[in-house]
Design a protein around this motif. Structure first.
Motif, PDB file in Angstrom:
ATOM      1  N   GLN A 100      -2.036   6.960  -3.539  1.00 23.04           N
ATOM      2  CA  GLN A 100      -3.612   6.777  -2.955  1.00 23.04           C
ATOM      3  C   GLN A 100      -4.923   6.746  -4.095  1.00 23.04           C
ATOM      4  OE1 GLN A 100      -5.079   7.355  -0.027  1.00 23.04           O
ATOM      5  NE2 GLN A 100      -2.992   7.401   0.367  1.00 23.04           N
ATOM      6  N   GLU A 101      -4.669   7.589  -5.677  1.00 17.97           N
ATOM      7  CA  GLU A 101      -5.433   7.197  -6.502  1.00 17.97           C
ATOM      8  C   GLU A 101      -5.695   4.915  -6.947  1.00 17.97           C
ATOM      9  OE1 GLU A 101      -3.129   8.938  -7.340  1.00 17.97           O
ATOM     10  OE2 GLU A 101      -2.673   9.072  -8.669  1.00 17.97           O
ATOM     11  N   SER A 146       0.838  -1.171   0.125  1.00 15.07           N
ATOM     12  CA  SER A 146      -0.309   0.308   0.244  1.00 15.07           C
ATOM     13  C   SER A 146       1.305   1.046  -0.070  1.00 15.07           C
ATOM     14  CB  SER A 146      -1.021   0.259   1.080  1.00 15.07           C
ATOM     15  OG  SER A 146      -1.880  -1.521   1.360  1.00 15.07           O
TER      16      SER A 146
END
Lengths: 149, 283
Positions: free
Chosen positions: B161-162, B156
């Motif tokens: 973020q997208e 992660s």
């Protein structure tokens, strides 16, 4: 001798600027190309975790000659046994290659008479009480290695 | 006698002119061989340089040897040489790069625990790309040991973020598939009805095969019971029934594991595609 005017200088400057710009663009392009390929080692990690499919082994002829009636019968029996019976069976054979594969190899290499004897010999030896020190254990197959000799 | 002595003396002086190949020359020769693609020859020469390089003139020699072993598929020797190279390397960023190469050796051997142990020892990152690369490899190592929550947690931070919803979707879909094709559940299905587990896993031919085989043996058992009696049926047919019934159950388990490994491969490919889109095209 012709005098160099301001316009000439401007033209020369513009020409030079175009060349410099051209070289710069190419340098950036090649630098990007040189950096981008495999910084993360993608080509190395791409093939990890490939799923392996289990397929029932099929009869392979040892020669290019067309099969005779006996070979056809043996090959068909082997294929049917492997596809419909052996595939549903518990892995009970203690050897590698399995008894059916061994039998086919013995018939191919030793002929009908000796091949049949070899097969009976193998079937008589294939049980859970074999002597461990007489065979080499193949850890990858989790079986004792016993080829046709 | 006299000419012999003169010749011996003259030729003895020639020996003074003879010199062996210097370590630099050997190194240059090894480099040439490497450039030409003669990896085996280059490897021998580099190993010779490493052996005679008592003053440590060629700091990158073990890395080169490691690379050559890696190219030839000898991952054990490659890992060993990368390990030496990482110990003698002074630059922290290069040291991390070498350790990541060592990790690749463990990946190639499917030894994900060793890879993870190596990756968790890397604690400082000199730049964001190196941090991303380490995060990616750590995620892969967790994926390899089937700790998917940790794999997601390691992957992660390296994505923007997208891209996170897509990554989470890949993992949640895979988790769903793992639950759907849980080997215990599939086994139970085949215990209840032979062949059902295989059919549920999409292996229709094997499922029907098991159903017909076990069903056929059951029919023979009932026929024997009616014709000869219960004891005869038990003694003659039950070993066959047991054999193919339990074989079918094991087969169902194998089908479930195969299906999960396919799903795992697919999930991994999607992660790599995500890496290519988000990390390589937009470094």
């Amino acid at each position: 001798m012709k005098a160099i005017t301001i316009t000439d200088w401007i033209n020369r400057f513009l020409h030079l600027r175009t060349i410099v710009l051209f070289i710069f663009v190419h340098c950036v392009f090649f630098a990007a190309k040189a950096q981008s390929p495999d910084y993360y080692g993608i080509s190395e990690i791409k093939g990890l975790f490939e799923a392996h499919e289990h397929k029932a082994p099929k009869y392979k002829s040892e020669s290019n000659k067309p099969k005779n009636e006996f070979e056809f019968l043996t090959a068909s029996s082997f294929n049917v046994y492997k596809a419909f019976l052996s595939s549903q069976d518990n892995p009970s054979c203690v050897f590698h290659p399995s008894c059916s594969e061994y039998s086919v190899q013995a018939l191919q290499q030793k002929g009908l008479f000796l091949g049949t004897l070899y097969t009976f010999d193998r079937l008589s030896r294939c049980h859970r009480f074999i002597k461990n020190d007489q065979y080499i254990f193949d850890p990858s197959k989790q079986r004792y290695y016993d080829p046709v000799r | 006698m006299k000419p012999k002595a003169i010749f011996t003396i003259i030729f003895s002086f020639f020996a003074l002119l003879c010199t062996s190949q210097t370590i630099e020359e050997t190194y240059r020769f090894a480099e040439e061989q490497f450039q030409k693609g003669n990896y085996q020859s280059a490897l021998t020469e580099f190993q010779r340089v490493a052996f005679f390089d008592s003053e440590h003139q060629f700091g990158n020699i073990y890395r080169k040897i490691g690379d050559l072993f890696y190219a030839s598929g000898d991952y054990n020797s490659a890992a060993k040489n990368f390990d030496i190279a990482s110990r003698i390397e002074t630059s922290d960023s290069i040291k991390t790069e070498i350790l990541l190469k060592k990790v690749l050796c463990f990946f190639a051997q499917e030894n994900y625990y060793f890879a993870l142990s190596e990756l968790l020892s890397i604690t400082s990152f000199q730049n964001s790309r190196l941090a991303n690369k380490t995060g990616l490899y750590t995620g892969i190592a967790f994926f390899g040991i089937e700790d998917y929550n940790q794999a997601l947690a390691s992957l992660s931070p390296i994505f923007p973020q997208e891209a996170l919803p897509e990554l989470e979707q890949i993992f949640s879909r895979f988790e769903k598939m793992r639950k759907r094709y849980r080997p215990g559940k599939i086994e139970m299905m085949s215990i209840l009805l032979p062949g059902l587990g295989q059919i549920y896993c999409g292996n229709l031919a094997s499922g029907i095969n098991s159903m017909v085989l076990v069903g056929g043996i059951a029919v023979v058992a009932v026929w024997t019971w009616h014709t000869y009696g219960l004891l005869d049926a038990l003694l003659s047919v039950s070993p066959w029934y047991y054999r193919y019934y339990t074989g079918g159950v094991q087969n169902a388990r194998g089908a479930a594991l195969e299906r999960i490994s396919h799903e795992r491969e697919e999930a991994y490919q999607k992660i790599i595609e995500l890496v290519e889109t988000n990390l390589i095209q937009r470094p």
